[in-house]
Scaffold this motif. Structure first.
Motif, PDB file in Angstrom:
ATOM      1  N   ARG A   1      15.458 -51.757  23.020  1.00  0.00           N
ATOM      2  CA  ARG A   1      16.045 -52.658  22.015  1.00  0.00           C
ATOM      3  C   ARG A   1      15.744 -54.076  22.472  1.00  0.00           C
ATOM      4  NH1 ARG A   1      21.297 -52.381  22.535  1.00  0.00           N
ATOM      5  NH2 ARG A   1      21.948 -53.067  20.479  1.00  0.00           N
ATOM      6  N   VAL A   2      15.303 -54.867  21.514  1.00  0.00           N
ATOM      7  CA  VAL A   2      14.904 -56.210  21.887  1.00  0.00           C
ATOM      8  C   VAL A   2      16.085 -57.016  22.435  1.00  0.00           C
ATOM      9  CG1 VAL A   2      15.148 -57.573  19.763  1.00  0.00           C
ATOM     10  CG2 VAL A   2      13.100 -57.803  21.178  1.00  0.00           C
ATOM     11  N   GLN A   3      17.280 -56.581  22.056  1.00  0.00           N
ATOM     12  CA  GLN A   3      18.478 -57.254  22.587  1.00  0.00           C
ATOM     13  C   GLN A   3      18.605 -57.019  24.096  1.00  0.00           C
ATOM     14  OE1 GLN A   3      18.236 -55.693  19.811  1.00  0.00           O
ATOM     15  NE2 GLN A   3      19.497 -56.603  18.231  1.00  0.00           N
ATOM     16  N   ASP A   4      18.102 -55.863  24.548  1.00  0.00           N
ATOM     17  CA  ASP A   4      18.254 -55.536  25.971  1.00  0.00           C
ATOM     18  C   ASP A   4      17.087 -56.044  26.809  1.00  0.00           C
ATOM     19  OD1 ASP A   4      20.509 -54.231  25.225  1.00  0.00           O
ATOM     20  OD2 ASP A   4      19.518 -52.273  25.055  1.00  0.00           O
ATOM     21  N   TYR A   5      15.924 -56.078  26.233  1.00  0.00           N
ATOM     22  CA  TYR A   5      14.737 -56.499  26.976  1.00  0.00           C
ATOM     23  C   TYR A   5      13.992 -57.507  26.119  1.00  0.00           C
ATOM     24  CZ  TYR A   5      15.685 -52.056  29.255  1.00  0.00           C
ATOM     25  OH  TYR A   5      16.276 -51.018  29.891  1.00  0.00           O
ATOM     26  N   SER A   6      14.139 -58.747  26.407  1.00  0.00           N
ATOM     27  CA  SER A   6      13.428 -59.689  25.548  1.00  0.00           C
ATOM     28  C   SER A   6      12.658 -60.715  26.364  1.00  0.00           C
ATOM     29  CB  SER A   6      14.394 -60.404  24.609  1.00  0.00           C
ATOM     30  OG  SER A   6      15.123 -61.361  25.325  1.00  0.00           O
ATOM     31  N   TRP A   7      11.643 -61.235  25.722  1.00  0.00           N
ATOM     32  CA  TRP A   7      10.860 -62.300  26.353  1.00  0.00           C
ATOM     33  C   TRP A   7      11.783 -63.486  26.642  1.00  0.00           C
ATOM     34  CZ3 TRP A   7       7.169 -64.294  29.040  1.00  0.00           C
ATOM     35  CH2 TRP A   7       6.875 -65.651  28.939  1.00  0.00           C
ATOM     36  N   GLU A   8      12.580 -63.863  25.635  1.00  0.00           N
ATOM     37  CA  GLU A   8      13.440 -65.046  25.779  1.00  0.00           C
ATOM     38  C   GLU A   8      14.372 -64.934  26.979  1.00  0.00           C
ATOM     39  OE1 GLU A   8      12.799 -63.799  22.800  1.00  0.00           O
ATOM     40  OE2 GLU A   8      11.859 -65.520  21.794  1.00  0.00           O
ATOM     41  N   ASP A   9      15.053 -63.774  27.084  1.00  0.00           N
ATOM     42  CA  ASP A   9      16.096 -63.669  28.109  1.00  0.00           C
ATOM     43  C   ASP A   9      15.570 -63.221  29.466  1.00  0.00           C
ATOM     44  OD1 ASP A   9      17.825 -64.431  26.202  1.00  0.00           O
ATOM     45  OD2 ASP A   9      18.437 -62.386  25.667  1.00  0.00           O
ATOM     46  N   HIS A  10      14.485 -62.475  29.483  1.00  0.00           N
ATOM     47  CA  HIS A  10      14.020 -61.928  30.759  1.00  0.00           C
ATOM     48  C   HIS A  10      12.673 -62.505  31.172  1.00  0.00           C
ATOM     49  CE1 HIS A  10      16.833 -59.007  29.082  1.00  0.00           C
ATOM     50  NE2 HIS A  10      17.154 -58.747  30.332  1.00  0.00           N
ATOM     51  N   GLY A  11      11.668 -62.241  30.342  1.00  0.00           N
ATOM     52  CA  GLY A  11      10.307 -62.647  30.690  1.00  0.00           C
ATOM     53  C   GLY A  11      10.185 -64.134  30.951  1.00  0.00           C
ATOM     54  N   TYR A  12      10.662 -64.923  30.011  1.00  0.00           N
ATOM     55  CA  TYR A  12      10.492 -66.365  30.081  1.00  0.00           C
ATOM     56  C   TYR A  12      11.065 -66.952  31.365  1.00  0.00           C
ATOM     57  CZ  TYR A  12      11.186 -71.271  28.894  1.00  0.00           C
ATOM     58  OH  TYR A  12      11.200 -72.633  28.932  1.00  0.00           O
ATOM     59  N   SER A  13      12.317 -66.619  31.645  1.00  0.00           N
ATOM     60  CA  SER A  13      12.949 -67.258  32.800  1.00  0.00           C
ATOM     61  C   SER A  13      12.336 -66.759  34.112  1.00  0.00           C
ATOM     62  CB  SER A  13      14.461 -67.044  32.788  1.00  0.00           C
ATOM     63  OG  SER A  13      14.711 -65.687  32.699  1.00  0.00           O
ATOM     64  N   LEU A  14      11.988 -65.474  34.140  1.00  0.00           N
ATOM     65  CA  LEU A  14      11.379 -64.927  35.358  1.00  0.00           C
ATOM     66  C   LEU A  14      10.047 -65.616  35.654  1.00  0.00           C
ATOM     67  CD1 LEU A  14      11.447 -62.497  37.499  1.00  0.00           C
ATOM     68  CD2 LEU A  14       9.843 -61.421  35.934  1.00  0.00           C
ATOM     69  N   VAL A  15       9.209 -65.698  34.631  1.00  0.00           N
ATOM     70  CA  VAL A  15       7.891 -66.309  34.818  1.00  0.00           C
ATOM     71  C   VAL A  15       8.053 -67.781  35.196  1.00  0.00           C
ATOM     72  CG1 VAL A  15       5.691 -66.882  33.698  1.00  0.00           C
ATOM     73  CG2 VAL A  15       6.762 -64.688  33.242  1.00  0.00           C
ATOM     74  N   ASN A  16       8.928 -68.454  34.500  1.00  0.00           N
ATOM     75  CA  ASN A  16       9.113 -69.883  34.764  1.00  0.00           C
ATOM     76  C   ASN A  16       9.622 -70.178  36.168  1.00  0.00           C
ATOM     77  OD1 ASN A  16       8.198 -71.749  33.060  1.00  0.00           O
ATOM     78  ND2 ASN A  16      10.176 -72.280  32.167  1.00  0.00           N
ATOM     79  N   ARG A  17      10.466 -69.289  36.654  1.00  0.00           N
ATOM     80  CA  ARG A  17      11.050 -69.485  37.983  1.00  0.00           C
ATOM     81  C   ARG A  17       9.969 -69.359  39.064  1.00  0.00           C
ATOM     82  NH1 ARG A  17      14.783 -65.437  40.014  1.00  0.00           N
ATOM     83  NH2 ARG A  17      14.668 -64.639  37.893  1.00  0.00           N
ATOM     84  N   LEU A  18       9.068 -68.403  38.862  1.00  0.00           N
ATOM     85  CA  LEU A  18       8.098 -68.119  39.917  1.00  0.00           C
ATOM     86  C   LEU A  18       6.755 -68.809  39.728  1.00  0.00           C
ATOM     87  CD1 LEU A  18       9.043 -64.397  40.155  1.00  0.00           C
ATOM     88  CD2 LEU A  18       9.388 -66.093  41.936  1.00  0.00           C
TER      89      LEU A  18
END
Ligand SMILES: CC(C)C[C@H](N)C(=O)O
Length: 473
Positions: A332-349
């Motif tokens: 479900r996009v609510q559980d796994y999303s670019w906005e909430d997961h991908g974006y911040s992870l990539v940006n942090r590293l």
């Protein structure tokens, strides 16, 4: 972003070269599934386009066919070039030759010899060891270890688990740092989706590259030479009507019929709302059906030898999974999303890259000229959303608030065959497939659609990979 040294004069040189090539090769520039000089006015006064050509030339040292095709959508091209430039040339965790080698591995996974060749040149140019090009087994163990992730990201991203990531981070001697791994994952996904774009538009090698002699000999003047490389060897029933076997009058009606459906669906949306269970069922149905969409041209074929040496396990592909009736899990996009997961992870590293990718996805999703073939002032958001969501649906990603019933109303079979092929087995895309959907639409609209495809493929893999990183990071 780009080096601005003498950009003005460089730009002038580029435009002059283009101008020359325009006069040298009238009617013969078959860089893709359609003739570019029929559609792009290279010499026109669009300032943004000129700047983009100049930037692209300054960055890549050439003007490649991807740029020439993508410039239909300057805003997207700008974002694409910026991202690519950042990934390949700016400060980052991985050494330059690694970056190009990873590009080769990713493109080779989709058998995209066009991109492989471009990056072989770049790899050597930045001092890469030619021995590595003899096959993945000649590259350092660290890169070999990435092979498994490359394979899964390209074909079955939903199978990637936290253990796969941990494995790469832990393998003592040849371990990846998190920042390096993020850089590698972004490069892999960038080139997987670029392979889809390349095959989706039938982009052929530049004139100075291997296989790049794209002049049309007079004897085959009725079709583009790139058909030959795509296994389309002669005239067929489509010959009488360039738009496909359906007469042009009928395909004109197709556009109107599609617009009418969009109107009706809009009205229905306002009237009734399906229950949550019903919505979930419709998603599952569409996902299941998408597994069985395949074209009559869909045959087994061994990957080209010269490209397959850059990856392992050549038989592993998307198709195996659907043939063997395996199940794609629903995310479900609510559980796994670019906005909430991908974006911040990539940006942090890998600072800035999250931002660049985010911008690219947003442009791809929102890009509109409010046109549909010859019709103007049309709100196409419903159609674009159906395309976007259908691709995610093939990867098992569900938007709770979307009624997947709309997809069947808006996307017909030939269209689904094209989408499925370009996304899942891009190397199998043929000109016939390209020609047989949206017959009355402009080429620029089909390219726009290929940009959407690129955007969604990238997003899909981010969705599915971002949730599997160790909690500790
Ligand atoms: C992909 C296309 C149907 C998009 C359409 N030409 C638009 O401007 O929105």
């Amino acid at each position: 972003m780009f080096s601005r040294t003498s950009l003005g004069s460089l730009g002038a040189v580029v435009i002059y070269l283009l101008y020359l090539s325009y006069w040298y090769f009238p009617d013969n520039i078959a860089n893709c599934f359609f003739l570019l000089n029929q559609t792009i006015q290279v010499g026109n006064e669009d300032a943004m386009m000129h700047t983009l050509f100049a930037d692209s030339f300054a960055t890549l040292g050439r003007l490649d066919n991807v740029t020439l095709v993508m410039v239909f959508h300057p805003q997207y091209l700008e974002s694409f070039l910026k991202t690519q430039h950042y990934l390949l040339q700016m400060d980052g965790p991985l050494p330059l030759h690694y970056r190009h080698y990873i590009g080769i591995m990713a493109a080779a996974r989709h058998q995209c010899s066009y991109l492989v060749n471009l990056h072989v040149n770049d790899f050597l140019h930045v001092g890469g060891d030619p021995k590595w090009l003899n096959g993945l087994e000649n590259a350092p163990q660290k890169l070999q270890n990435l092979g498994e992730l490359n394979k899964m990201l390209a074909h079955r991203p939903w199978l990637i688990t936290k253990e796969h990531i941990e494995q790469l981070l832990k393998t003592e001697e040849n371990s990846w740092s998190l920042a390096e791994l993020i850089h590698a994952v972004v490069l892999l996904t960038h080139y997987h989706s670029l392979a889809s774009f390349t095959f989706g538009c039938g982009i052929s090698p530049e004139i100075d590259c291997e296989g790049g002699h794209t002049f049309r000999p007079p004897s085959v003047s009725n079709y583009c030479i790139c058909d030959i490389t795509n296994g389309y060897h002669g005239m067929d029933e489509n010959q009488a009507s360039p738009a496909g076997s359906i007469p042009i009058t009928e395909s004109v009606c197709e556009v109107e019929a599609l617009m009418e459906k969009m109107k009706q669906l809009q009205e229905c949306r306002d009237e009734e709302e399906a229950s949550q269970e019903e919505m979930a069922t419709r998603f599952e149905r569409e996902k299941r059906e998408s597994m069985f969409v395949c074209s009559s041209e869909d045959e087994e074929s061994a990957p080209a030898r010269d490209v397959s040496r850059h990856f392992e396990d050549t038989s592993y592909g998307y198709k195996d999974f659907s043939r063997h009736g395996m199940h794609v899990p629903t995310f479900r996009v609510q559980d796994y999303s670019w906005e909430d997961h991908g974006y911040s992870l990539v940006n942090r590293l890998y600072p800035d890259v999250g931002q660049l990718l985010d911008e690219k996805f947003h442009i791809a999703y929102n890009l509109t000229y409010n046109t549909m073939a010859m019709h103007k002032d049309v709100d196409t958001s419903m159609l674009r959303r159906a395309i976007w969501n259908y691709i995610h649906c093939m990867f098992g990603i569900r938007y709770d608030d979307y009624d997947y019933g709309e997809i069947n109303q808006l996307l017909d079979r030939s269209f689904k065959v094209y989408i499925k092929t370009v996304v899942c087995t891009p190397e199998k895309t043929t000109k016939r497939m390209y020609d047989s959907f949206w017959r009355q639409f402009e080429h620029s609209e089909k390219v726009q659609f290929a940009c959407i495809l690129g955007g969604t493929v990238g997003t899909s893999v981010c969705y599915t990979s971002s949730c599997n990183y160790p909690d500790s990071i």
